[in-house]
Design an enzyme around this catalytic site. Sequence first.
Site, short mmCIF file in Angstrom:
data_model
loop_
_atom_site.label_atom_id
_atom_site.label_comp_id
_atom_site.label_asym_id
_atom_site.label_seq_id
_atom_site.Cartn_x
_atom_site.Cartn_y
_atom_site.Cartn_z
N CYS A 77 17.32 -27.26 12.72
CA CYS A 77 16.66 -26.72 13.97
C CYS A 77 15.66 -27.12 14.47
O CYS A 77 15.55 -28.42 15.11
CB CYS A 77 16.70 -25.16 13.68
SG CYS A 77 16.24 -24.01 15.03
N HIS A 206 21.75 -23.61 12.60
CA HIS A 206 21.38 -23.20 11.24
C HIS A 206 22.38 -23.43 10.28
O HIS A 206 23.12 -22.63 9.90
CB HIS A 206 20.62 -21.70 11.26
CG HIS A 206 19.32 -21.63 11.75
ND1 HIS A 206 18.30 -22.01 11.11
CD2 HIS A 206 18.72 -21.64 13.13
CE1 HIS A 206 17.20 -21.90 11.90
NE2 HIS A 206 17.43 -21.50 13.06
N GLU A 208 22.29 -23.34 7.14
CA GLU A 208 22.08 -22.65 6.03
C GLU A 208 22.51 -21.19 6.18
O GLU A 208 22.78 -20.36 5.34
CB GLU A 208 20.86 -22.50 5.52
CG GLU A 208 19.61 -21.80 6.48
CD GLU A 208 19.23 -22.36 7.52
OE1 GLU A 208 19.71 -23.29 8.15
OE2 GLU A 208 18.30 -21.74 8.26
#
Lengths: 227, 261
Positions: A77, A206, A208
């Site tokens: 990001c 993102h 994650e």
Amino acid sequence: MNIAVIDYQGGNVQSVLFALERLGMNATLTSDPDVIRGADRVLFPGEGEASSAMRALRAAGLDKVLPTLTQPFLGICLGMQLLGRHSQEGPAGGTELLGMLPFDVVRFTPPDAAHKVPHMGWNNLHDLQTPLFAGLGSAGELNPQSDSNQAPVAPSLLPTAADYVYFVHSYYAPVGDYTIAQASYPAEVPFSAGVRYRNFYGVQFHVEKSGPVGEQILKNFLTADLA
Amino acid sequence: MLTKRLIACLDVQNGRTVKGTNFVNLRDAGDPVALAARYALEGIDELVLLDITATVEKRRTLIELVRNVAREVNIPFTVGGGIGAVADVEALLLSGADKVSLNSSVLREPGLIDELAQRFGSQAIVVAVDARQTNEAAASPADEAWEVFTHGGRRPAGREAIAWCREAAERGAGEILLTSMSHDGTRDGYALGLTSAVSAAVGVPVIASGGAGAAPHFRDVLQPGVADAALAASVFHFGDLSVAGLKNYLLAEGVTMRPVG
């Protein structure tokens, strides 16, 4: 495997640590240059605003350390954006970035009121390159060691669940030679969803928080030959 | 293409979900972590945890819950419910929440939105607005009057809803979570007029909430220019609609959706 997650008060690192934990990996959260240099993989998360992030990096001396690293490195990001030269984000004229990749970060300029900024939500990746994205892509096809000449996914092929990742950002890096994945916002305007120079990789989304697709990319980052 | 989002809302109290659920094969539907993980697996795009605990223990249990959800769940989630202090927002974000939703605290002190957005970034700050129509007999959508309420729709905040949403976005909210108290619980569909008006007034994404009862309600509120995301609780919890079934319906109806894998 030794994994360093760079800690520079740059936002939500906990989610990255948990994502690694779900893959059965332990990482060290650190701002120590020696620990970072000694790691097998380096993750560089980032959230928030570019000029304060750069200030925090400089205060920790990391602006000098990061460009010298040689192991596989993944910016996430804002962590991807900071690898560029300059961002429009920041007070009076924007922010000078790390200058490790040759792009300038610009703000989305929505063509109409239906296109909101931030670009927030799930969007599909296309034009995937490098083993970072192996196992993804429409029709479930693998994207092996491809080069920039790889034909883009046929537009008639509708994206599948395996193409979608989660984005939240108001600024973006345009598409260039360094681009290894694209997404589009608005629908006809592509931007860099992934970038690479040598061992330095970055993803705008993102990883994650992108469900099983994100987990696959993270797994690829930890296991694939990315040199 | 950027998709519209489906968001499931979990009401939690003292670390447990309070609205009943009848998920089959889920041993403990009162466990918000198990429920959140289940929704993520089923293909929900985002989650909201709304904490209605009103005890001094709230802060500790909520942070613990956020950590546990963040550890298990691989999609974004927002936490809200009685959050006001900057230190609490910071603790929740550091524990793994992606966004924090604020409601009465920012009505009392609108400058808090600016402060939080500067400190944590707009992407992490959601302003939740509970609106109630104050002239139910309005002749047309353009004549509808909507006011902001707090305390579960009982107490007027003295603000016109669209103007407050606009101010919240201008101060730095990254997203507006708009609940129509006039539609909440009716299962008759979302407040389409209000949602469109707010969406046109703000440049940030708008989540519609309140009134979902059937699949066409989601289709209608996710049309261009209405909402960017639709939030629901009971239709998902009670199994009236499955996430996969709803997504397939919406895709067939031409709504852009992340397909269920």
